[in-house]
Design an enzyme around this catalytic site. Structure first.
Site, PDB file in Angstrom:
ATOM      1  N   SER A  20      28.248  11.927  71.309  1.00  0.00           N
ATOM      2  CA  SER A  20      29.085  12.944  70.673  1.00  0.00           C
ATOM      3  C   SER A  20      30.287  12.404  69.925  1.00  0.00           C
ATOM      4  O   SER A  20      30.992  13.185  69.262  1.00  0.00           O
ATOM      5  CB  SER A  20      29.539  13.971  71.713  1.00  0.00           C
ATOM      6  OG  SER A  20      28.457  14.794  72.079  1.00  0.00           O
TER       7      SER A  20
ATOM      8  N   TYR B   5      32.189  24.171  74.715  1.00  0.00           N
ATOM      9  CA  TYR B   5      31.543  23.036  74.055  1.00  0.00           C
ATOM     10  C   TYR B   5      30.086  23.346  73.750  1.00  0.00           C
ATOM     11  O   TYR B   5      29.321  23.726  74.630  1.00  0.00           O
ATOM     12  CB  TYR B   5      31.641  21.813  74.956  1.00  0.00           C
ATOM     13  CG  TYR B   5      31.310  20.503  74.275  1.00  0.00           C
ATOM     14  CD1 TYR B   5      32.276  19.837  73.534  1.00  0.00           C
ATOM     15  CD2 TYR B   5      30.044  19.942  74.377  1.00  0.00           C
ATOM     16  CE1 TYR B   5      31.994  18.636  72.916  1.00  0.00           C
ATOM     17  CE2 TYR B   5      29.755  18.729  73.768  1.00  0.00           C
ATOM     18  CZ  TYR B   5      30.730  18.078  73.041  1.00  0.00           C
ATOM     19  OH  TYR B   5      30.442  16.883  72.431  1.00  0.00           O
TER      20      TYR B   5
ATOM     21  N   ASN C 264      26.833  21.777  71.200  1.00  0.00           N
ATOM     22  CA  ASN C 264      26.287  20.915  70.149  1.00  0.00           C
ATOM     23  C   ASN C 264      25.831  21.713  68.934  1.00  0.00           C
ATOM     24  O   ASN C 264      25.824  21.194  67.809  1.00  0.00           O
ATOM     25  CB  ASN C 264      25.111  20.113  70.717  1.00  0.00           C
ATOM     26  CG  ASN C 264      25.551  19.073  71.719  1.00  0.00           C
ATOM     27  OD1 ASN C 264      26.209  18.095  71.376  1.00  0.00           O
ATOM     28  ND2 ASN C 264      25.207  19.277  72.985  1.00  0.00           N
TER      29      ASN C 264
END
Length: 366
Positions: A83, A179, A181
Site C-alpha cells: 500500500s 480504509y 483499497n
C-alpha cells in the site's frame, strides 16, 4: 494541524560529543531492532535503510534471504511495497489537480459517469478528495479476496471495482474514515481516463524517472517475479500455519492500491522528495498533509499520506504496506530524517506488528 519540527539550539562542544556518541550508537540500535524481529518474532528476514538529517545513509539486514538455501539477505534488496503504492497514486492525482485536469472536490461521476453505483453507493456523491482520504464509504474489495486464490490470477482494475460493488456502502460519503483499497482503484481509473495513458506509465514518467528511483517499478501484466536481488517473501494462511514461499505472485489485485516493487532506500528517496516539495506544488502538498483521525491511536491520514508520532517528539510522514510475503513501514520527518523497514512475512500478532513500528521509531529517533 501544525506538524513542523522545531529548530534545535546551537550545539556546544559537549552537545556535539553527545550527538556523535548517539550517532555511533544508532547502527547498533537499528541492528538490534532487526535482530529482534528475526529472533523473537519469527521473521525470515528484516531489512532497513536509514538516512540522517545530513543525508548519510546506512543499510541493515538480519536473518536469511532464502529459508531453503540459507542465502544472505541482499542489502537494500527489492521487496513488494504493497500500500505504499497509494502514496504514488495520490501524487499523480494531485499533480493532475495542480494542472487543472482533476478537481479535488469534483465528483467521481465527473470523470467516470455512471461507473460507481451500488447499494448506498453513488459516484455523484463521492469526491476525489474522499477517495484519497478514505472517507468515501466505498467497501473494500480486498477483504473478499483470498491470497491463495489470487496468487496466479490476473485482475483487470474494473474487475476489482466490480467485486467491491457487490457489497453495500460501509458509510455515507464524508461521514467517517474507513480504509478501502477500492478508493485507490477508482482513483487510478480516473487518472487513466483523464490522461488517456496507463496508470503505470504516468507513475513512471511523473515520479519514478523524475526523481531517479532506479529500483522502483510497476510490474507489467502477468509479471510474477521480482527483477533485481531480493529476499524471498513468505506467507502464513491461516495465521498459525507454516511459512510458505510467496515470492512469485501476480500483484494485479493490488494495482493502484498496492502493486509497486521498490527498495527501502528508494522509498526514503520518494518520501523525502515529496515532503521537500519536489513532486507537488505547495498547494497540493498542503492538501496531502491535511489529515483526519483514523480511530487508531496516533495515526492520522491525509491524501495518500499518514502521520505517526515519534517517541522523541514530532511525527513522521509515510504510508506503509502489506502484501502476501512482505510488510514495509517507514517515513520521513520534516527535518530530513528518513527510515524504512521491510520484513519478509506479514506479522500475524500485535507484538510483532508493534516491533516493526518500534524499529522505525528507533531508526528515526537514534
Amino acid at each position: 494541524m501544525t506538524l513542523g519540527a522545531l529548530a534545535p539550539p546551537a550545539a556546544s562542544a559537549s552537545d556535539s560529543a553527545a550527538v556523535s556518541a548517539a550517532a555511533a550508537a544508532r547502527p547498533d540500535a537499528v541492528q538490534q531492532a532487526l535482530n529482534t524481529l528475526v529472533r523473537d518474532d519469527g521473521m525470515p528476514a528484516a531489512l532497513a535503510s536509514v538516512q540522517d538529517r545530513n543525508g548519510r545513509t546506512h543499510t541493515y539486514t538480519a536473518g536469511v534471504g532464502d529459508l531453503t538455501t540459507g542465502s544472505k539477505v541482499p542489502r537494500d534488496g527489492q521487496v513488494r511495497i504493497g500500500s505504499n503504492t497509494k502514496a504514488f497514486t495520490a501524487v499523480v492525482v494531485l499533480q493532475l489537480v495542480g494542472e487543472g485536469k482533476i478537481g479535488l472536490d469534483a465528483s467521481v461521476d465527473t470523470y467516470l459517469p455512471g461507473l460507481v453505483r451500488g447499494e448506498g453507493i453513488d459516484g455523484r456523491r463521492i469526491t476525489v478528495r474522499q477517495l484519497l482520504q478514505h472517507t468515501s464509504g466505498l467497501p473494500d474489495y480486498g477483504i473478499h479476496l483470498d491470497d491463495d486464490e489470487i496468487r496466479n490470477r490476473y485482475f483487470e482494475p474494473r474487475e476489482l471495482l466490480d467485486i467491491a460493488l457487490r457489497y453495500k456502502a460501509d458509510a455515507a460519503p464524508g461521514t467517517t474514515w474507513g480504509y478501502s483499497n477500492t478508493n485507490y482503484v477508482v482513483a487510478g481509473l480516473i487518472v487513466q481516463k483523464v490522461t488517456g495513458r496507463p496508470l503505470a506509465e504516468e507513475m513512471d514518467r511523473r515520479i519514478i524517472k523524475r526523481i531517479g528511483l532506479r529500483h522502483t517499478y510497476f510490474p507489467a501484466p502477468g509479471e510474477m517475479t521480482i527483477r533485481e536481488p531480493h529476499p524471498q517473501g513468505y506467507h502464513r494462511n491461516p495465521a498459525d500455519g507454516p511459512l510458505r514461499d510467496f515470492t512469485e505472485l501476480d500483484p494485479s489485485a493490488g494495482w493502484a492500491a498496492g502493486q509497486l516493487i521498490s527498495t527501502n532506500s528508494d522509498l526514503n528517496r520518494f518520501f523525502t522528495a515529496l515532503l521537500a516539495g519536489h513532486l507537488l506544488p505547495a498547494a497540493q502538498l498542503a492538501e496531502m498533509r491535511t489529515t483526519v483521525p483514523t480511530g487508531h491511536p496516533g495515526l492520522r491520514y491525509g491524501l495518500g499520506l499518514t502521520s505517526r508520532p515519534l517517541s522523541c517528539g514530532g511525527v513522521y510522514w509515510g504510508h506503509g504496506g502489506d502484501i502476501a510475503g512482505y510488510e514495509t513501514r517507514g517515513g520521513v520527518t520534516d527535518d530530513g530524517r528518513a527510515a524504512n523497514v521491510a520484513v519478509t512475512t506479514i506479522p500475524t500478532d500485535e507484538a510483532a506488528t508493534q516491533h516493526v513500528k518500534d524499529a522505525v521509531d528507533r531508526a528515526l529517533c537514534g
